[in-house]
Scaffold this active site. Structure first.
Site, PDB file in Angstrom:
ATOM      1  N   GLY A   1     -59.790  -2.125  74.441  1.00 52.39           N
ATOM      2  CA  GLY A   1     -60.782  -2.259  75.502  1.00 52.39           C
ATOM      3  C   GLY A   1     -60.113  -2.327  76.867  1.00 52.39           C
ATOM      4  O   GLY A   1     -58.875  -2.423  76.971  1.00 52.39           O
ATOM      5  N   ASP A   2     -60.918  -2.196  77.926  1.00 49.98           N
ATOM      6  CA  ASP A   2     -60.451  -2.300  79.314  1.00 49.98           C
ATOM      7  C   ASP A   2     -59.446  -1.222  79.690  1.00 49.98           C
ATOM      8  O   ASP A   2     -58.587  -1.434  80.556  1.00 49.98           O
ATOM      9  CB  ASP A   2     -59.832  -3.695  79.579  1.00 49.98           C
ATOM     10  CG  ASP A   2     -60.826  -4.804  79.341  1.00 49.98           C
ATOM     11  OD1 ASP A   2     -62.023  -4.595  79.608  1.00 49.98           O
ATOM     12  OD2 ASP A   2     -60.406  -5.879  78.882  1.00 49.98           O
TER      13      ASP A   2
ATOM     14  N   GLY B   1     -60.055   1.523  81.206  1.00 48.52           N
ATOM     15  CA  GLY B   1     -60.437   2.244  82.424  1.00 48.52           C
ATOM     16  C   GLY B   1     -61.546   3.247  82.135  1.00 48.52           C
ATOM     17  O   GLY B   1     -61.712   4.237  82.856  1.00 48.52           O
ATOM     18  N   LYS B   2     -62.337   2.952  81.083  1.00 48.54           N
ATOM     19  CA  LYS B   2     -63.426   3.864  80.688  1.00 48.54           C
ATOM     20  C   LYS B   2     -64.448   4.017  81.807  1.00 48.54           C
ATOM     21  O   LYS B   2     -64.999   5.097  82.011  1.00 48.54           O
ATOM     22  CB  LYS B   2     -64.128   3.346  79.419  1.00 48.54           C
ATOM     23  CG  LYS B   2     -63.221   3.224  78.221  1.00 48.54           C
ATOM     24  CD  LYS B   2     -63.938   2.567  77.060  1.00 48.54           C
ATOM     25  CE  LYS B   2     -64.288   1.120  77.293  1.00 48.54           C
ATOM     26  NZ  LYS B   2     -63.150   0.206  77.385  1.00 48.54           N
TER      27      LYS B   2
ATOM     28  N   GLY C   1     -67.163  -4.834  80.292  1.00 51.33           N
ATOM     29  CA  GLY C   1     -67.050  -5.032  81.734  1.00 51.33           C
ATOM     30  C   GLY C   1     -66.373  -3.801  82.292  1.00 51.33           C
ATOM     31  O   GLY C   1     -65.200  -3.580  82.041  1.00 51.33           O
ATOM     32  N   HIS C   2     -67.129  -2.957  82.973  1.00 48.03           N
ATOM     33  CA  HIS C   2     -66.582  -1.697  83.481  1.00 48.03           C
ATOM     34  C   HIS C   2     -66.549  -1.751  85.006  1.00 48.03           C
ATOM     35  O   HIS C   2     -67.581  -1.899  85.645  1.00 48.03           O
ATOM     36  CB  HIS C   2     -67.422  -0.522  82.989  1.00 48.03           C
ATOM     37  CG  HIS C   2     -67.405  -0.361  81.494  1.00 48.03           C
ATOM     38  ND1 HIS C   2     -68.106   0.601  80.824  1.00 48.03           N
ATOM     39  CD2 HIS C   2     -66.748  -1.056  80.533  1.00 48.03           C
ATOM     40  CE1 HIS C   2     -67.873   0.494  79.523  1.00 48.03           C
ATOM     41  NE2 HIS C   2     -67.061  -0.524  79.331  1.00 48.03           N
TER      42      HIS C   2
ATOM     43  N   THR D   1     -66.475 -13.000  73.891  1.00 47.76           N
ATOM     44  CA  THR D   1     -66.907 -13.139  75.280  1.00 47.76           C
ATOM     45  C   THR D   1     -68.019 -14.188  75.397  1.00 47.76           C
ATOM     46  O   THR D   1     -68.459 -14.500  76.506  1.00 47.76           O
ATOM     47  CB  THR D   1     -67.427 -11.790  75.829  1.00 47.76           C
ATOM     48  OG1 THR D   1     -68.522 -11.367  74.997  1.00 47.76           O
ATOM     49  CG2 THR D   1     -66.336 -10.738  75.812  1.00 47.76           C
TER      50      THR D   1
ATOM     51  N   GLN E   1     -65.787  -1.102  74.798  1.00 49.04           N
ATOM     52  CA  GLN E   1     -64.758  -1.675  73.921  1.00 49.04           C
ATOM     53  C   GLN E   1     -63.654  -0.636  73.594  1.00 49.04           C
ATOM     54  O   GLN E   1     -63.492   0.305  74.346  1.00 49.04           O
ATOM     55  CB  GLN E   1     -65.363  -2.257  72.632  1.00 49.04           C
ATOM     56  CG  GLN E   1     -66.125  -3.558  72.823  1.00 49.04           C
ATOM     57  CD  GLN E   1     -67.497  -3.417  73.436  1.00 49.04           C
ATOM     58  OE1 GLN E   1     -68.316  -2.658  72.965  1.00 49.04           O
ATOM     59  NE2 GLN E   1     -67.761  -4.151  74.494  1.00 49.04           N
TER      60      GLN E   1
END
Ligand code: GDP
Ligand code: IMO
Ligand code: MG
Length: 420
Positions: free
Chosen positions: A11-12, A14-15, A39-40, A124, A219
């Protein structure tokens, strides 16, 4: 043309940035799984936007955004995000099949985690797992249920007793009643009813009309419920198959799958991390890369890029290209490492990510080391990157036998190099 964006790590990756970038050529952006555990972060003209539940296409005008059937929706969070954006009515549709995260799910998430002591998953805390559990137990309340009083009451009367029993098992106090929840549901209905529809039909009708559809992954493959580091995973499938099912699109309609990976690796929450750097370099990457969770603010654990992980991600997701993010964060290091295999304590080489966490704990990474590159030799506007960075990218691309379509050297839209 249907493109899918998949997080290839934990996850995270940079999608959000990749989705926002590719949305320019799309007509619809669809979220297919997960919920507000995502969280994007998207940076447009220097302004940071943090989205949890809304698809990242919402920042572009005239774009249709869809929350698909595989997503779990907390209506309060959704309404708060919508409030922050001004009028986007007509731009957002929510699947009537998407399940609702109820207040008891969020409470249960906390209760379950507290009961685990040292073996916490580090969720989360947004009720994701309990909501998907109720979905699988056939006790969920769906967005479409909100449209009819009798259905809401029937669903709540079935779901609440079991959830109250679970809450009391974990010692979580609450004053939830069917009446209280029924009022909540009616209030959500008043605000959201115009957006609730059969989104599979909506998307497929647009496809017939020639629309370009972008499926925005949330994710990452290694927190997938099937293929992630179970039990340190989320409760959905952040894979290409999950994207097809969670949006109601036939898998064979997907023609491009972009696997998004950082040039290094991060993880939030507990679980194994073979290439974790618990030293100065790990700290430098965390500080320079601002590696703190978009959703929870927790510091992200940092380590070197792991090709064993990416091999698994590519195997089950069928990437057609890679987007490699945050290369700027590794600039000016003396050397950069990439994990090419693991070695177990008996000295055997391991090329495929194991399912057993105890076996994984017995493995240590085998690295290939590259000379670092200088930030002064990068010129994004001319597409110029240093030779050393090129060698690093060529090695990753060659090892996975995948072309690189996007190289990202900063959070902004303009800090991107596209390879056709
Ligand atoms: P997501 O969950 O996959 O959308 O990723 P997140 O938004 O949680 O985390 C990625 C973070 O990196 C965000 O703050 C982005 O603005 C930022 N980001 C994305 N690409 C780059 C890049 O190439 N360089 C830098 N420095 N930051 C980036
Ligand atoms: P995006 O879309 C990173 C992690 C949590 C925890 C585990 C289970 O921003 O990449 P959950 O609340 O889902 O039950 O937590 O999964 N996790 C994420 N980590 N990025 C995410 O989303 C994540 N969504 C869940 O930290 O370890
Ligand atoms: Mg994120």
């Amino acid at each position: 043309m249907i493109k899918t964006i998949i997080g290839a790590q934990w996850g995270d990756e940079g999608k959000g940035k990749v989705t926002d970038y590719l949305a320019e050529d799309s007509n619809l952006v669809v979220r297919s799984q997960g919920g507000n555990n995502a969280g994007h972060t998207i940076v447009v003209d220097g302004k940071k936007h943090k989205l949890h539940l809304l698809p990242s296409g919402i920042l572009r005008k005239n774009m249709i955004n869809v929350i698909g059937n595989g997503v779990v929706v907390n209506p309060d969070v959704l309404l708060r995000e919508l409030d922050n954006l001004g009028d986007v009515r007509g731009q957002l549709f929510i699947s009537d099949r998407a399940h609702i995260i109820m207040p008891y799910h969020t409470l249960l998430d906390g209760g379950e985690e507290s009961s685990k002591g040292n073996s916490k998953i580090g969720t989360t805390g947004n009720g994701i797992g309990p909501c998907y559990s109720d979905k699988a137990s056939r006790l969920g309340v769906r967005m479409g249920d909100l449209l009819d009083d009798a259905t809401i009451l029937e669903r709540l009367n079935k779901a609440l007793p079991r959830n109250k029993a679970l809450l009391s098992h974990y010692g979580v106090e609450n004053d939830l009643t069917v009446d209280v929840l029924f009022d909540m549901c009616k209030s959500w209905r008043n605000k959201l009813k115009d957006m609730i529809t059969d989104t599979s039909l909506l998307i497929n009708n647009h496809i017939v009309d020639g629309a370009n559809v972008l499926l925005e992954g949330a994710q990452g493959v290694h927190i997938d419920i099937e293929y992630g580091t179970y039990p340190f995973v989320t409760s959905s499938s952040p894979t290409t198959s999950g994207a097809a099912l969670g949006s109601g699109i036939a898998p064979n309609k997907i023609s491009e799958v972009v696997g998004v990976t950082k040039a290094y690796l991060t993880r939030v929450g507990s679980g194994p991390f073979p290439t974790e750097l618990e030293d100065d370099i790990g700290e430098l990457i965390r500080d320079k890369g601002q590696e703190f969770g978009t959703t929870t603010g927790r510091p992200r654990r940092c380590g070197w890029l792991d090709l064993v992980m990416l091999e698994l991600s590519n195997r089950i997701c069928g990437f057609t290209s890679l987007a490699i993010m945050k290369l700027d964060i590794l600039s000016d290091l003396e050397e950069v490492k990439v994990c090419v295999a693991y070695k177990d304590s008996k000295g055997s080489e391991v090329k495929h990510f194991p399912s057993s966490l105890s076996y994984l704990a017995d493995c240590s990474p085998v690295y290939k080391t590259f000379p670092g590159w200088s930030s002064s030799e990068v010129d994004i506007s001319k597409g110029i990157i240093p030779e050393e960075m090129k060698n690093f990218l060529d090695f990753v691309s060659g090892s996975l036998e995948l072309p690189i379509s996007i190289v990202s050297l900063g959070p902004g839209r303009e800090e991107t190099i596209i390879f056709q």
